[in-house]
Design a protein around this motif. Structure first.
Motif, mmCIF file in Angstrom:
data_model
loop_
_atom_site.group_PDB
_atom_site.id
_atom_site.type_symbol
_atom_site.label_atom_id
_atom_site.label_comp_id
_atom_site.label_asym_id
_atom_site.label_seq_id
_atom_site.Cartn_x
_atom_site.Cartn_y
_atom_site.Cartn_z
ATOM 1 N N UNK A 80 9.479 -4.155 12.402
ATOM 2 C CA UNK A 80 10.792 -4.892 13.037
ATOM 3 C C UNK A 80 12.010 -4.662 12.385
ATOM 4 N N UNK A 81 12.284 -3.410 12.161
ATOM 5 C CA UNK A 81 13.628 -2.984 11.445
ATOM 6 C C UNK A 81 14.781 -3.469 12.321
ATOM 7 N N UNK A 82 15.728 -4.363 11.944
ATOM 8 C CA UNK A 82 16.774 -4.795 12.864
ATOM 9 C C UNK A 82 17.654 -3.608 13.211
ATOM 10 N N UNK A 83 18.375 -3.626 14.394
ATOM 11 C CA UNK A 83 19.025 -2.415 14.809
ATOM 12 C C UNK A 83 20.220 -2.338 13.915
ATOM 13 N N UNK A 84 20.543 -1.186 13.477
ATOM 14 C CA UNK A 84 21.623 -0.575 12.881
ATOM 15 C C UNK A 84 21.269 -0.198 11.273
ATOM 16 N N UNK A 85 19.926 -0.681 10.954
ATOM 17 C CA UNK A 85 19.542 -0.332 9.601
ATOM 18 C C UNK A 85 19.082 1.275 9.391
ATOM 19 N N UNK A 86 19.588 1.770 8.324
ATOM 20 C CA UNK A 86 19.258 3.286 8.253
ATOM 21 C C UNK A 86 17.726 3.406 8.024
ATOM 22 N N UNK A 99 26.284 5.744 1.029
ATOM 23 C CA UNK A 99 25.855 5.380 2.242
ATOM 24 C C UNK A 99 26.324 3.706 2.612
ATOM 25 N N UNK A 100 26.046 3.259 1.944
ATOM 26 C CA UNK A 100 26.383 1.753 2.262
ATOM 27 C C UNK A 100 27.825 1.347 2.294
ATOM 28 N N UNK A 101 28.469 1.983 1.140
ATOM 29 C CA UNK A 101 29.963 1.780 1.065
ATOM 30 C C UNK A 101 30.700 2.409 2.459
ATOM 31 N N UNK A 102 30.120 3.712 2.795
ATOM 32 C CA UNK A 102 30.603 4.260 4.097
ATOM 33 C C UNK A 102 30.655 3.422 5.182
ATOM 34 N N UNK A 103 29.226 2.705 5.323
ATOM 35 C CA UNK A 103 29.044 1.952 6.506
ATOM 36 C C UNK A 103 29.904 0.459 6.590
ATOM 37 N N UNK A 104 30.234 0.121 5.223
ATOM 38 C CA UNK A 104 31.242 -0.944 5.027
ATOM 39 C C UNK A 104 32.787 -0.652 5.410
ATOM 40 N N UNK A 106 33.463 2.023 7.680
ATOM 41 C CA UNK A 106 33.795 2.064 8.977
ATOM 42 C C UNK A 106 33.155 1.060 9.979
ATOM 43 N N UNK A 107 32.678 -0.199 9.306
ATOM 44 C CA UNK A 107 32.122 -1.427 9.897
ATOM 45 C C UNK A 107 31.025 -1.042 10.845
ATOM 46 N N UNK A 108 29.900 -0.110 10.065
ATOM 47 C CA UNK A 108 28.754 0.210 11.149
ATOM 48 C C UNK A 108 27.491 -0.473 10.378
ATOM 49 N N UNK A 109 27.906 -1.387 9.371
ATOM 50 C CA UNK A 109 26.868 -2.018 8.612
ATOM 51 C C UNK A 109 26.455 -3.251 9.678
ATOM 52 N N UNK A 110 25.039 -3.684 9.070
ATOM 53 C CA UNK A 110 24.482 -4.749 9.858
ATOM 54 C C UNK A 110 25.408 -6.068 9.662
ATOM 55 N N UNK A 111 25.326 -7.318 10.455
ATOM 56 C CA UNK A 111 25.936 -8.433 10.267
ATOM 57 C C UNK A 111 25.534 -8.882 8.661
ATOM 58 N N UNK A 112 24.234 -8.836 8.710
ATOM 59 C CA UNK A 112 23.675 -9.618 7.323
ATOM 60 C C UNK A 112 24.094 -8.971 5.974
ATOM 61 N N UNK A 113 24.272 -7.561 6.229
ATOM 62 C CA UNK A 113 24.797 -6.720 5.109
ATOM 63 C C UNK A 113 26.288 -7.023 4.775
#
Length: 131
Positions: A80-86, A99-104, A106-113
């Protein structure tokens, strides 16, 4: 590890010790037993950690944790991996930070992250102000 080293610098500068309590589901991005053990060893050294404690099933239950169906499940593989998780098969150990900092960025990380990142940045800013 940056936070741990900042805490050590603060403690050295003010000649004061603070007690650290950490709660985490994942202490490292390391993959494999030896890499995880090394990462945790470094973290324990940097934070002067003398104990790492995990609650037992009985302790969780007595503290009020109520698992579904009265059973505490241990996660051996993600489900049950949430949407948006790599997806796990696309993760590269050497590129997790980028990868994480790129997602931060570009605003593509999950709401929890996003929430976790904001907390970490606030702690880092507080440590920087003390130095």
């Amino acid at each position: 590890r940056v936070i741990a080293q900042g805490i050590n610098a603060w403690q050295s500068h003010y000649n004061n010790r603070i007690q650290i309590l950490g709660l985490s589901a994942s202490l490292t991005y390391a993959v494999g037993h030896k890499a995880v053990e090394a990462a945790l060893g470094n973290l324990c050294y940097d934070l002067s950690v003398t104990n790492m404690i995990s609650p037992t099933e009985e302790e969780l239950m007595s503290a009020g944790y109520t698992p579904k169906d009265d059973v505490i499940e241990q996660m051996h593989e993600p489900w049950n991996v949430p949407d948006g998780v790599v997806p796990e098969h696309l993760r590269k150990t050497h590129a997790m930070y980028e990868t994480f900092m790129g997602r931060v960025k570009h605003g593509t990380n999950t709401p929890f992250a996003t929430k976790i990142y904001k907390v970490v940045r606030e702690i880092e800013e507080q440590i920087d102000e003390l130095q």
